[in-house]
Design a protein around this motif. Structure first.
Motif, mmCIF file in Angstrom:
data_model
loop_
_atom_site.group_PDB
_atom_site.id
_atom_site.type_symbol
_atom_site.label_atom_id
_atom_site.label_comp_id
_atom_site.label_asym_id
_atom_site.label_seq_id
_atom_site.Cartn_x
_atom_site.Cartn_y
_atom_site.Cartn_z
ATOM 1 N N VAL A 1 0.724 -1.186 0.022
ATOM 2 C CA VAL A 1 -0.126 -0.022 0.014
ATOM 3 C C VAL A 1 0.964 1.292 0.107
ATOM 4 C CG1 VAL A 1 -1.678 1.097 1.151
ATOM 5 C CG2 VAL A 1 -1.909 -1.342 1.347
ATOM 6 N N LEU A 2 0.740 2.038 -1.034
ATOM 7 C CA LEU A 2 1.478 3.419 -1.024
ATOM 8 C C LEU A 2 0.727 4.371 -0.658
ATOM 9 C CD1 LEU A 2 2.309 1.245 -3.698
ATOM 10 C CD2 LEU A 2 4.430 2.925 -3.532
ATOM 11 N N ASP A 3 0.905 5.080 0.365
ATOM 12 C CA ASP A 3 0.032 6.265 1.131
ATOM 13 C C ASP A 3 1.014 7.363 1.053
ATOM 14 O OD1 ASP A 3 -1.390 7.859 2.444
ATOM 15 O OD2 ASP A 3 -1.452 6.582 4.181
ATOM 16 N N GLY A 4 0.223 8.471 0.382
ATOM 17 C CA GLY A 4 1.276 9.604 0.371
ATOM 18 C C GLY A 4 1.868 10.063 -0.884
ATOM 19 N N LEU A 5 1.330 9.584 -2.150
ATOM 20 C CA LEU A 5 2.190 9.911 -3.342
ATOM 21 C C LEU A 5 1.318 11.092 -3.881
ATOM 22 C CD1 LEU A 5 2.934 6.491 -5.049
ATOM 23 C CD2 LEU A 5 4.475 7.763 -3.551
ATOM 24 N N ALA A 6 1.765 11.768 -4.778
ATOM 25 C CA ALA A 6 1.373 13.028 -5.442
ATOM 26 C C ALA A 6 1.363 13.016 -6.837
ATOM 27 C CB ALA A 6 1.851 14.188 -4.831
ATOM 28 N N TYR A 7 0.286 13.426 -7.573
ATOM 29 C CA TYR A 7 0.497 13.597 -9.049
ATOM 30 C C TYR A 7 0.896 14.750 -9.147
ATOM 31 C CZ TYR A 7 -2.528 9.606 -9.662
ATOM 32 O OH TYR A 7 -3.115 8.161 -9.710
ATOM 33 N N LEU A 8 2.088 15.156 -9.400
ATOM 34 C CA LEU A 8 2.822 16.331 -9.120
ATOM 35 C C LEU A 8 2.594 17.034 -10.899
ATOM 36 C CD1 LEU A 8 6.364 15.892 -7.324
ATOM 37 C CD2 LEU A 8 3.785 16.556 -6.508
ATOM 38 N N THR A 9 2.735 16.219 -11.767
ATOM 39 C CA THR A 9 2.387 16.666 -13.007
ATOM 40 C C THR A 9 0.964 17.199 -13.377
ATOM 41 O OG1 THR A 9 2.054 14.685 -14.033
ATOM 42 C CG2 THR A 9 4.120 15.142 -14.288
ATOM 43 N N ALA A 10 -0.089 16.463 -12.706
ATOM 44 C CA ALA A 10 -1.165 17.249 -12.655
ATOM 45 C C ALA A 10 -1.396 18.488 -11.982
ATOM 46 C CB ALA A 10 -2.213 16.073 -12.374
ATOM 47 N N ALA B 1 9.299 -6.011 -2.480
ATOM 48 C CA ALA B 1 9.234 -6.417 -1.140
ATOM 49 C C ALA B 1 7.761 -6.109 -0.726
ATOM 50 C CB ALA B 1 10.172 -5.879 -0.150
ATOM 51 N N THR B 2 6.977 -7.072 -0.643
ATOM 52 C CA THR B 2 5.532 -7.058 -0.472
ATOM 53 C C THR B 2 5.426 -7.052 1.057
ATOM 54 O OG1 THR B 2 5.191 -9.351 -0.932
ATOM 55 C CG2 THR B 2 5.148 -7.564 -2.926
ATOM 56 N N GLY B 3 4.064 -7.264 1.367
ATOM 57 C CA GLY B 3 3.360 -7.369 2.739
ATOM 58 C C GLY B 3 3.578 -6.055 3.560
ATOM 59 N N ARG B 4 3.644 -4.764 3.029
ATOM 60 C CA ARG B 4 4.094 -3.785 3.653
ATOM 61 C C ARG B 4 2.875 -2.569 3.466
ATOM 62 N NH1 ARG B 4 9.424 -1.658 2.128
ATOM 63 N NH2 ARG B 4 8.820 -2.233 0.159
ATOM 64 N N TYR B 5 2.940 -1.731 4.404
ATOM 65 C CA TYR B 5 2.127 -0.199 4.305
ATOM 66 C C TYR B 5 3.329 0.579 4.257
ATOM 67 C CZ TYR B 5 -1.549 3.422 4.871
ATOM 68 O OH TYR B 5 -2.100 4.070 4.794
ATOM 69 N N LEU B 6 3.273 1.344 3.217
ATOM 70 C CA LEU B 6 4.523 2.322 3.098
ATOM 71 C C LEU B 6 3.762 3.584 2.986
ATOM 72 C CD1 LEU B 6 6.648 0.900 0.116
ATOM 73 C CD2 LEU B 6 6.801 0.651 2.461
ATOM 74 N N ARG B 7 4.203 4.548 4.104
ATOM 75 C CA ARG B 7 3.635 5.966 4.063
ATOM 76 C C ARG B 7 4.880 6.904 3.663
ATOM 77 N NH1 ARG B 7 0.164 10.250 3.839
ATOM 78 N NH2 ARG B 7 1.000 11.948 5.096
ATOM 79 N N PHE B 8 4.395 7.723 2.674
ATOM 80 C CA PHE B 8 5.399 8.659 2.424
ATOM 81 C C PHE B 8 4.854 10.017 2.775
ATOM 82 C CE2 PHE B 8 5.194 5.190 -0.845
ATOM 83 C CZ PHE B 8 6.712 5.107 -1.491
ATOM 84 N N ASP C 1 -3.302 14.951 -4.443
ATOM 85 C CA ASP C 1 -2.341 14.810 -3.569
ATOM 86 C C ASP C 1 -2.630 13.714 -2.516
ATOM 87 O OD1 ASP C 1 -0.070 14.869 -1.962
ATOM 88 O OD2 ASP C 1 -0.894 16.747 -0.459
ATOM 89 N N GLN C 2 -1.986 12.750 -1.993
ATOM 90 C CA GLN C 2 -2.428 11.578 -1.268
ATOM 91 C C GLN C 2 -3.089 10.649 -2.020
ATOM 92 O OE1 GLN C 2 -0.955 12.211 1.915
ATOM 93 N NE2 GLN C 2 0.046 13.541 0.765
ATOM 94 N N VAL C 3 -2.727 10.340 -3.262
ATOM 95 C CA VAL C 3 -3.653 9.425 -4.358
ATOM 96 C C VAL C 3 -3.624 8.290 -3.917
ATOM 97 C CG1 VAL C 3 -3.345 11.168 -6.353
ATOM 98 C CG2 VAL C 3 -1.645 9.291 -5.835
ATOM 99 N N PRO C 4 -4.574 7.222 -3.988
ATOM 100 C CA PRO C 4 -4.566 6.022 -3.576
ATOM 101 C C PRO C 4 -3.943 5.115 -4.495
ATOM 102 C CG PRO C 4 -6.806 6.382 -4.288
ATOM 103 C CD PRO C 4 -5.955 7.851 -4.423
ATOM 104 N N VAL C 5 -2.818 4.461 -3.863
ATOM 105 C CA VAL C 5 -2.297 3.477 -5.030
ATOM 106 C C VAL C 5 -2.043 2.298 -4.030
ATOM 107 C CG1 VAL C 5 -0.191 2.934 -6.114
ATOM 108 C CG2 VAL C 5 -0.866 5.370 -5.936
ATOM 109 N N VAL C 6 -2.353 1.071 -4.879
ATOM 110 C CA VAL C 6 -2.034 -0.315 -4.091
ATOM 111 C C VAL C 6 -1.470 -1.249 -5.315
ATOM 112 C CG1 VAL C 6 -3.200 -2.274 -2.931
ATOM 113 C CG2 VAL C 6 -3.874 -0.068 -2.610
ATOM 114 N N MET C 7 -0.431 -2.053 -4.855
ATOM 115 C CA MET C 7 0.056 -3.048 -5.512
ATOM 116 C C MET C 7 -0.189 -4.272 -5.091
ATOM 117 S SD MET C 7 3.859 -1.666 -6.894
ATOM 118 C CE MET C 7 4.372 -3.043 -7.638
#
Length: 495
Positions: free
Chosen positions: A106-115, A418-425, A403-409
């Motif tokens: 889970v990738l929490d805290g990414l931003a669409y900077l080009t948008a 490396a899976t099984g992790r929640y990543l906060r940016f 900002d803070q777009v929802p992304v899950v892999m």
């Protein structure tokens, strides 16, 4: 000659399909018996990519996860393991994915900077372009910039995997949807025309059309005519294999038999559409659709995608899924205007509930795809072991935020992540200010999204170190500007 080549290609694809269904002799990859690869020139199973794209973002407080010891500051990076958490400890939106937590990132805290930095365009369209192309929008429609400047990453990966495997056809990537679109602002896939300009790649929403593309020319074909005998012949081979298998592989074979039975029923239904009145009426250009249509199309398209991936007809599948019918979410009216736009923090509970249900429904779609791929045996594991599933949206929230777009892999064990992790940016990036729009608020936003796409492209065999734009300009609180680099991979994905 062309007709003969087409028939030969069609027959090959159907043979691959039957092999994946367990009726092709040496097709099931199980550890306790030795078998040879049934498709493709390379050793070992190939890596696949599945992209799920939904609109309007999420209600962030229903999506994010925090543990009691998680830092309170929004500016701090942190992470935690997902494996030991119960389903009740997952957020309401991510809870349907709990069974796949060991393969999740889970990738929490990414931003669409080009948008954010694009000075002109519809908020939805700019999000589509950033999420899929990592770049600005280019072409205008009704005086709103809304189409791609450069290709989408799924089409770039299509060319990469075709270069790896010369046996792959133009079906190396499949562009699927669940509900038709009007083709204006809402477009996911872009390739290049002969002049090098980005052009729309259409997506297929009708399961019957998708089936006929994967397995064409069934009329008069003895293989197609024998479809009703497929399960009987498969059952006989299953019985022959069972005594030779370990108990673990016997369990996998039983799961595969159940999957193929479900797929066979759907295939027979789709074939009947050719000579009877279609069950799925052509889309008439309106936005109304029913739960019955959704419940038919979604599993049918996922089954066809699973067959194409396991048969190695395709390596990339993208789903443009849209919001489920509003009655399935416990609401009434128009989701976009009546709920998504009304779901800012502090919104009425009925708005929050429907938007949360929307996010959970999309999580369920992703979980169902992962379930199907995890049930198909392949070379000492499953197809899911050799697959990356990426779930993204064009917005962070229904308020047109980026900002803070929802992304899950969800990534299999044979991927580099490396899976099984929640990543906060943490929110440490100076906010990009569009040219000529100084009224935009200053502040700090999340970290760049583009490196995620670079990491996926490289995992699929590409060598490029950037995708879309290489940088944007950001402004710190107080007015100082800085160039924000968007190149390179996302280092935290690798542990």
């Amino acid at each position: 000659m062309n007709s003969q080549n087409s028939r030969k290609s069609s027959a090959l694809r159907r043979r691959q399909f039957l092999q994946a269904a367990g009726v092709g002799g040496a097709s099931l990859f199980l550890p306790s018996i030795s078998r040879n690869s049934h498709a493709g020139p390379n050793d070992g199973p190939p890596l696949r990519l599945v992209v799920f794209f939904h609109e309007h973002g999420v209600y962030y407080d229903s999506w994010k996860m925090r543990l009691p010891n998680s830092p309170a500051s929004d500016q701090l990076d942190f992470e935690f393991e997902l494996g030991g958490l119960s389903q009740d400890e997952f957020s309401p939106i991510l809870a349907p994915l709990h069974a796949h937590r060991q393969n999740m990132i889970v990738l929490d805290g990414l931003a669409y900077l080009t948008a954010m930095s694009d000075p002109y365009g519809d908020g939805h369209a700019k999000g589509w372009m950033t999420a899929m192309t990592g770049n600005y929008a280019r072409e205008t429609y009704d005086e709103v910039k809304s189409h791609a400047l450069t290709p989408s990453f799924d089409q770039v990966i299509k060319q990469i995997v075709r270069a790896q495997d010369s046996s792959l056809t133009d079906l190396a990537s499949l562009e699927y949807g669940i509900r038709p679109w009007d083709g204006t602002f809402h477009q996911m896939h872009y390739g290049l025309d002969p002049q090098g300009a980005a052009v729309k790649v259409p997506h297929v929403v009708d399961p019957a059309a998708a089936f006929s593309t994967l397995f064409p020319d069934t009329a008069g074909d003895p293989v197609a005519a024998a479809h009703t005998e497929v399960l009987a012949r498969a059952a006989a081979q299953y019985e022959q294999l069972m005594p030779r298998l370990s108990s673990e592989d016997q369990s996998k074979l039983e799961q595969h038999r159940a999957l193929i039975h479900d797929l066979q029923v759907r295939v027979e239904t789709l074939e009947s559409l050719v000579c009877t009145e279609p069950v799925l009426e052509p889309w008439d250009g309106g936005w109304e659709w029913t739960s019955e249509m959704y419940n038919y199309r979604l599993p049918a398209m996922l089954d066809l995608a699973s067959a194409a991936l396991s048969c190695r007809i395709s390596r990339v599948v993208s789903f443009q899924t849209d919001v489920p019918p509003i009655e399935m979410l416990g609401g009434a009216g128009d989701y976009h205007h009546d709920y998504a736009h009304q779901s800012a923090p502090g919104a009425a509970q009925d708005k929050v509930d429907v938007v949360t249900a929307q996010g959970a429904a999309h999580a369920g779609q992703v979980a169902l795809m992962a379930d199907k791929l995890a049930a198909i045996p392949e070379d000492g594991g499953t197809v899911m072991d050799n697959t990356i599933i990426l779930w993204i949206s064009e917005l962070a929230t229904g308020g047109h935020t980026h900002d803070q777009v929802p992304v899950v892999m969800i990534a299999g064990q044979n991927t580099p992540f490396a899976t099984g992790r929640y990543l906060r940016f943490g929110q440490t990036t100076p906010r990009p200010i569009p040219e000529g729009q100084a009224w935009y608020p200053e502040g700090l936003v999340g970290q760049p999204y583009n490196p995620l796409l670079v990491s996926i492209i490289q995992a699929m065999g590409g060598e490029q170190n950037f995708f879309g734009r290489k940088s944007v300009t950001g402004t710190f609180p107080g007015g100082d500007t800085v160039e924000i680099g968007l190149t390179g991979t996302m280092s935290r994905l690798y542990g």
